[in-house]
Design a protein around this motif. Structure first.
Motif, PDB file in Angstrom:
ATOM      1  N   GLN A   1     -12.139   3.378  14.742  1.00  0.00           N
ATOM      2  CA  GLN A   1     -12.320   1.947  14.989  1.00  0.00           C
ATOM      3  C   GLN A   1     -11.526   1.118  13.989  1.00  0.00           C
ATOM      4  OE1 GLN A   1     -16.346   0.593  14.550  1.00  0.00           O
ATOM      5  NE2 GLN A   1     -15.949  -1.407  15.467  1.00  0.00           N
ATOM      6  N   ARG A   2     -11.561   1.508  12.724  1.00  0.00           N
ATOM      7  CA  ARG A   2     -10.829   0.764  11.703  1.00  0.00           C
ATOM      8  C   ARG A   2      -9.319   0.927  11.864  1.00  0.00           C
ATOM      9  NH1 ARG A   2     -13.716  -0.694   6.803  1.00  0.00           N
ATOM     10  NH2 ARG A   2     -15.938  -0.665   7.278  1.00  0.00           N
ATOM     11  N   ARG A   3      -8.889   2.101  12.294  1.00  0.00           N
ATOM     12  CA  ARG A   3      -7.456   2.294  12.537  1.00  0.00           C
ATOM     13  C   ARG A   3      -6.978   1.359  13.659  1.00  0.00           C
ATOM     14  NH1 ARG A   3      -4.188   6.586  11.389  1.00  0.00           N
ATOM     15  NH2 ARG A   3      -5.968   7.943  11.030  1.00  0.00           N
ATOM     16  N   HIS A   4      -7.804   1.258  14.708  1.00  0.00           N
ATOM     17  CA  HIS A   4      -7.459   0.359  15.814  1.00  0.00           C
ATOM     18  C   HIS A   4      -7.399  -1.093  15.329  1.00  0.00           C
ATOM     19  CE1 HIS A   4      -7.313  -1.314  19.846  1.00  0.00           C
ATOM     20  NE2 HIS A   4      -8.358  -2.063  19.556  1.00  0.00           N
ATOM     21  N   GLN A   5      -8.354  -1.491  14.507  1.00  0.00           N
ATOM     22  CA  GLN A   5      -8.355  -2.851  13.976  1.00  0.00           C
ATOM     23  C   GLN A   5      -7.134  -3.091  13.085  1.00  0.00           C
ATOM     24  OE1 GLN A   5     -12.136  -2.986  11.990  1.00  0.00           O
ATOM     25  NE2 GLN A   5     -13.287  -3.483  13.856  1.00  0.00           N
ATOM     26  N   ALA A   6      -6.773  -2.067  12.290  1.00  0.00           N
ATOM     27  CA  ALA A   6      -5.624  -2.206  11.404  1.00  0.00           C
ATOM     28  C   ALA A   6      -4.329  -2.349  12.203  1.00  0.00           C
ATOM     29  CB  ALA A   6      -5.539  -0.997  10.470  1.00  0.00           C
ATOM     30  N   LEU A   7      -4.185  -1.534  13.262  1.00  0.00           N
ATOM     31  CA  LEU A   7      -2.985  -1.629  14.089  1.00  0.00           C
ATOM     32  C   LEU A   7      -2.914  -2.971  14.805  1.00  0.00           C
ATOM     33  CD1 LEU A   7      -2.885   1.978  15.616  1.00  0.00           C
ATOM     34  CD2 LEU A   7      -1.386   1.024  13.850  1.00  0.00           C
ATOM     35  N   ARG A   8      -4.059  -3.460  15.247  1.00  0.00           N
ATOM     36  CA  ARG A   8      -4.073  -4.759  15.913  1.00  0.00           C
ATOM     37  C   ARG A   8      -3.704  -5.867  14.923  1.00  0.00           C
ATOM     38  NH1 ARG A   8      -9.484  -6.139  18.969  1.00  0.00           N
ATOM     39  NH2 ARG A   8     -10.236  -6.092  16.804  1.00  0.00           N
ATOM     40  N   ARG A   9      -4.226  -5.777  13.694  1.00  0.00           N
ATOM     41  CA  ARG A   9      -3.894  -6.771  12.681  1.00  0.00           C
ATOM     42  C   ARG A   9      -2.405  -6.729  12.337  1.00  0.00           C
ATOM     43  NH1 ARG A   9      -5.188  -6.217   6.392  1.00  0.00           N
ATOM     44  NH2 ARG A   9      -4.341  -8.203   5.677  1.00  0.00           N
ATOM     45  N   LEU A  10      -1.848  -5.523  12.224  1.00  0.00           N
ATOM     46  CA  LEU A  10      -0.433  -5.391  11.918  1.00  0.00           C
ATOM     47  C   LEU A  10       0.419  -5.933  13.061  1.00  0.00           C
ATOM     48  CD1 LEU A  10       1.907  -4.387  10.193  1.00  0.00           C
ATOM     49  CD2 LEU A  10       1.573  -2.108  11.175  1.00  0.00           C
ATOM     50  N   SER A  11       0.037  -5.626  14.290  1.00  0.00           N
ATOM     51  CA  SER A  11       0.792  -6.106  15.444  1.00  0.00           C
ATOM     52  C   SER A  11       0.773  -7.626  15.522  1.00  0.00           C
ATOM     53  CB  SER A  11       0.206  -5.508  16.730  1.00  0.00           C
ATOM     54  OG  SER A  11       0.859  -6.019  17.869  1.00  0.00           O
ATOM     55  N   GLU A  12      -0.386  -8.224  15.283  1.00  0.00           N
ATOM     56  CA  GLU A  12      -0.490  -9.681  15.318  1.00  0.00           C
ATOM     57  C   GLU A  12       0.337 -10.308  14.201  1.00  0.00           C
ATOM     58  OE1 GLU A  12      -1.753 -13.493  16.547  1.00  0.00           O
ATOM     59  OE2 GLU A  12      -1.726 -11.533  17.531  1.00  0.00           O
ATOM     60  N   ALA A  13       0.312  -9.685  13.016  1.00  0.00           N
ATOM     61  CA  ALA A  13       1.103 -10.210  11.897  1.00  0.00           C
ATOM     62  C   ALA A  13       2.596 -10.124  12.195  1.00  0.00           C
ATOM     63  CB  ALA A  13       0.760  -9.450  10.616  1.00  0.00           C
TER      64      ALA A  13
ATOM     65  N   VAL B   1      -2.458  -1.655   5.264  1.00  0.00           N
ATOM     66  CA  VAL B   1      -1.972  -2.642   6.234  1.00  0.00           C
ATOM     67  C   VAL B   1      -1.319  -3.820   5.528  1.00  0.00           C
ATOM     68  CG1 VAL B   1      -2.626  -4.141   8.147  1.00  0.00           C
ATOM     69  CG2 VAL B   1      -3.737  -1.933   7.869  1.00  0.00           C
ATOM     70  N   ASP B   2      -1.882  -4.230   4.380  1.00  0.00           N
ATOM     71  CA  ASP B   2      -1.279  -5.317   3.609  1.00  0.00           C
ATOM     72  C   ASP B   2       0.154  -4.973   3.218  1.00  0.00           C
ATOM     73  OD1 ASP B   2      -3.669  -6.745   3.721  1.00  0.00           O
ATOM     74  OD2 ASP B   2      -4.429  -5.778   1.923  1.00  0.00           O
ATOM     75  N   GLY B   3       0.358  -3.736   2.789  1.00  0.00           N
ATOM     76  CA  GLY B   3       1.702  -3.312   2.420  1.00  0.00           C
ATOM     77  C   GLY B   3       2.651  -3.306   3.604  1.00  0.00           C
ATOM     78  N   SER B   4       2.161  -2.907   4.777  1.00  0.00           N
ATOM     79  CA  SER B   4       3.004  -2.893   5.976  1.00  0.00           C
ATOM     80  C   SER B   4       3.376  -4.316   6.392  1.00  0.00           C
ATOM     81  CB  SER B   4       2.273  -2.178   7.117  1.00  0.00           C
ATOM     82  OG  SER B   4       1.990  -0.838   6.773  1.00  0.00           O
ATOM     83  N   ILE B   5       2.421  -5.236   6.307  1.00  0.00           N
ATOM     84  CA  ILE B   5       2.704  -6.637   6.653  1.00  0.00           C
ATOM     85  C   ILE B   5       3.739  -7.213   5.684  1.00  0.00           C
ATOM     86  CG2 ILE B   5       1.716  -8.941   6.763  1.00  0.00           C
ATOM     87  CD1 ILE B   5      -0.877  -7.663   7.744  1.00  0.00           C
ATOM     88  N   ALA B   6       3.579  -6.920   4.401  1.00  0.00           N
ATOM     89  CA  ALA B   6       4.549  -7.405   3.417  1.00  0.00           C
ATOM     90  C   ALA B   6       5.936  -6.828   3.689  1.00  0.00           C
ATOM     91  CB  ALA B   6       4.088  -7.047   2.007  1.00  0.00           C
ATOM     92  N   ALA B   7       5.987  -5.562   4.132  1.00  0.00           N
ATOM     93  CA  ALA B   7       7.285  -4.940   4.428  1.00  0.00           C
ATOM     94  C   ALA B   7       7.999  -5.654   5.572  1.00  0.00           C
ATOM     95  CB  ALA B   7       7.080  -3.465   4.766  1.00  0.00           C
ATOM     96  N   VAL B   8       7.241  -6.090   6.582  1.00  0.00           N
ATOM     97  CA  VAL B   8       7.841  -6.847   7.689  1.00  0.00           C
ATOM     98  C   VAL B   8       8.425  -8.156   7.161  1.00  0.00           C
ATOM     99  CG1 VAL B   8       7.361  -8.041   9.858  1.00  0.00           C
ATOM    100  CG2 VAL B   8       6.305  -5.827   9.399  1.00  0.00           C
TER     101      VAL B   8
END
Length: 534
Positions: free
Chosen positions: A167-179, A279-286
């Motif tokens: 569930q948390r992985r799905h939420q993280a992917l959704r957050r990353l996709s939205e970001a 996820v924070d690190g992935s968003i920063a990388a984008v």
């Protein structure tokens, strides 16, 4: 042990202890900060170190250490059959309570060395309670220990963890996709660099800043931290390696990160956040990729045109000839003057051809680039809170810009740019006086009274003339409405939703307070301008 933790989304240990169906409770070890569990592993081996990656909740029923000396033989035999453990090689199985104490001490020590996040001890079939020696060992080592009650299978514990991880992985992917979507949209907008920083700050609940190679702040977004933290963040830029690289540090409860953007003019992205996750690190990388592209100089053709025009002017060519290189052949221009909302004038009087000493300079070059893109021109002079620009007349109307008041001249030929400059200055004064985002000077229009009076002088006059009405907002509003409706009692009463006699009484009181005869046209005119400037 951070480098040993598997790349997965962790769940807090409280997810298990708060689940009423599992009935688990923590009996030893620290409860704060929250323990993160990356996986579940069940083992009855006396030494768990070779079998763990790190971050696991290690489950055991204590088969490797019997509950009582008189049951040692039977349990040891069962353990050897069921798990392949040699009972003779397991310390503590043929000794009394002192050996059990040593066994649990060594077991917890090895679990900590293996990077276990927590221990889960199952009640029955070997032990009817959690051994006191195990509780003491976990408290000493700071390792969380939870009791798994009889009737709760270890598989149920593992299933709950994996469901929560999924569930948390799905939420993280959704957050990353939205970001990713919002950052890309910001990068494609008219004000890309500040917009990307703003989205990054919002997505990470952080302060984001664009830094030069020596740590100077160019543009920023989010709530700024203390000066000490900002200095620490700026100092991290000195530790960046050439090319793409990053540096991180912690200051109190804040996590600081700096990412090199590279390019011809090395820049860095700084992030100050209260937390740091995968996820924070992935968003920063984008954001790093987008900012690297946005800050790289790519308008080569525009730079060549501007250079060519400058060379021709310096070699004596007419202004008209140089102008054709800059505006696609357009013969008429619009002059724009602007002032940042809340800013102060920093130039010489408009139209005299001189600017303040920092003309053309700004601490935020990306604001200048964003304004140039929004106005549709590359000819922008931004100095502090003051803006002047030349816009080709054929590129459409100048649109309002957030945070700025703009004055726009009528289209003028190159030979009359000085006249357009004076028109734009007057239009800006009017925009400031009337608190309008844009005032445009129409063709053939001459200056009006509002544009001829400096905003500061107008506000001072308004304060003086209307001071007797301070503290009476209903009187101010009645006066404004009555003047706007040319002194009509009936229409003013309808607009204010009051009786016409109320309007007459208020206006009579206003006349007494101001000491003015409101039937005189000159008085009405002065009060109208005072209300506008107020």
């Amino acid at each position: 042990m951070e480098e040993l933790i598997p790349p997965t989304v962790p769940v807090p240990l409280s997810v298990l202890t708060d689940d009423p169906e599992l009935g688990m409770r923590q009996v030893a070890g620290p409860e704060h900060p929250e323990t993160l569990v990356y996986a579940v592993h069940t083992s009855e081996m006396a030494d768990p170190l070779p079998y763990l990656l790190g971050g696991e909740l290690l489950l055991s029923a204590g088969v490797h250490c019997p509950a009582a000396p008189d049951s040692t033989a039977g349990v040891a035999t069962d353990s050897a059959v069921g798990t392949g453990v040699d009972s003779a090689a397991v310390p503590g199985q043929r000794d009394g309570d002192g050996s059990a104490e040593e066994h649990w001490k060594r077991y917890v020590t090895r679990s900590v060395e293996a990077g276990a996040a927590a221990l889960g001890f199952g009640i029955a079939p070997v032990h009817d309670r959690v051994p006191a020696a195990l509780v003491r060992a976990c408290d000493r080592q700071g390792l969380p220990l939870v009791e798994v009650p009889e009737g709760t299978p270890f598989t149920a514990v593992a299933r709950t963890v994996w469901q929560a991880i999924t569930q948390r992985r799905h939420q993280a992917l959704r957050r990353l996709s939205e970001a990713q979507r919002t950052l890309a949209a910001a990068a494609a907008g008219p004000n890309p660099v500040p917009a990307v920083l703003g989205q990054l700050a919002q997505r990470l609940d952080a302060w984001a800043v664009l830094l030069t190679a020596d740590g100077r702040e160019l543009t920023r977004a989010g709530s700024p931290p203390s000066e000490e933290v900002r200095s620490e963040l700026a100092a991290l830029t000195g530790r960046l390696r050439p090319g793409p690289s990053s540096v991180a540090a912690d200051v109190g409860d804040l996590h600081l990160s700096v990412y090199g953007l590279g390019g011809r003019k090395p820049l860095a992205l700084g992030v100050c956040a209260p937390h740091r996750g995968p996820v924070d690190g992935s968003i920063a990388a984008v954001a790093v990729v987008l900012l690297s592209l946005l800050t790289e100089r790519r308008a080569v053709a525009v730079e060549e045109q501007r250079s060519a025009a400058l060379v021709r002017l310096m070699l004596g060519a007419p202004v008209k000839e140089a102008a054709r290189l800059l505006n696609g052949g357009q013969q008429r221009w619009v002059v724009v003057h602007g002032r940042r909302r809340g800013g102060r004038a920093g130039r010489s009087p408009a139209g005299d051809g001189n600017c303040s000493g920092d003309s053309g300079r700004t601490d935020d070059p990306f604001t200048a680039a964003a304004l140039a893109a929004a106005l549709g021109t590359t000819l922008v002079d931004l100095a502090g809170d003051e803006l002047r620009a030349l816009v080709p007349a054929g590129d459409g109307r100048v649109q309002p810009q957030q945070g700025w008041a703009l004055g726009v001249s009528a289209p003028v030929p190159v030979e009359e740019l000085g006249h357009g400059d004076a028109e734009a200055a007057r239009a800006l004064r009017r925009a400031l006086a009337e608190r309008r985002p844009v005032v445009r000077q129409r063709d053939g229009n001459t200056a009006d009274v509002a544009s001829l009076v400096a905003p500061e002088d107008g506000r001072a006059l308004a304060r003086a003339r209307l001071a007797p009405l301070d503290g009476h907002p209903e009187l101010v509003e009645t006066l404004r409405m009555w003047l706007s409706l040319h002194g009509s009692w009936d229409r003013t009463a309808v607009a204010l939703e009051v009786h016409r006699n109320t309007v007459r009484q208020r206006m009579a009181r206003i006349g007494r307070l101001l000491g003015q005869d409101l039937t005189e046209q000159d008085v009405r005119m002065e009060l109208w301008f005072a209300l506008k400037w107020r």
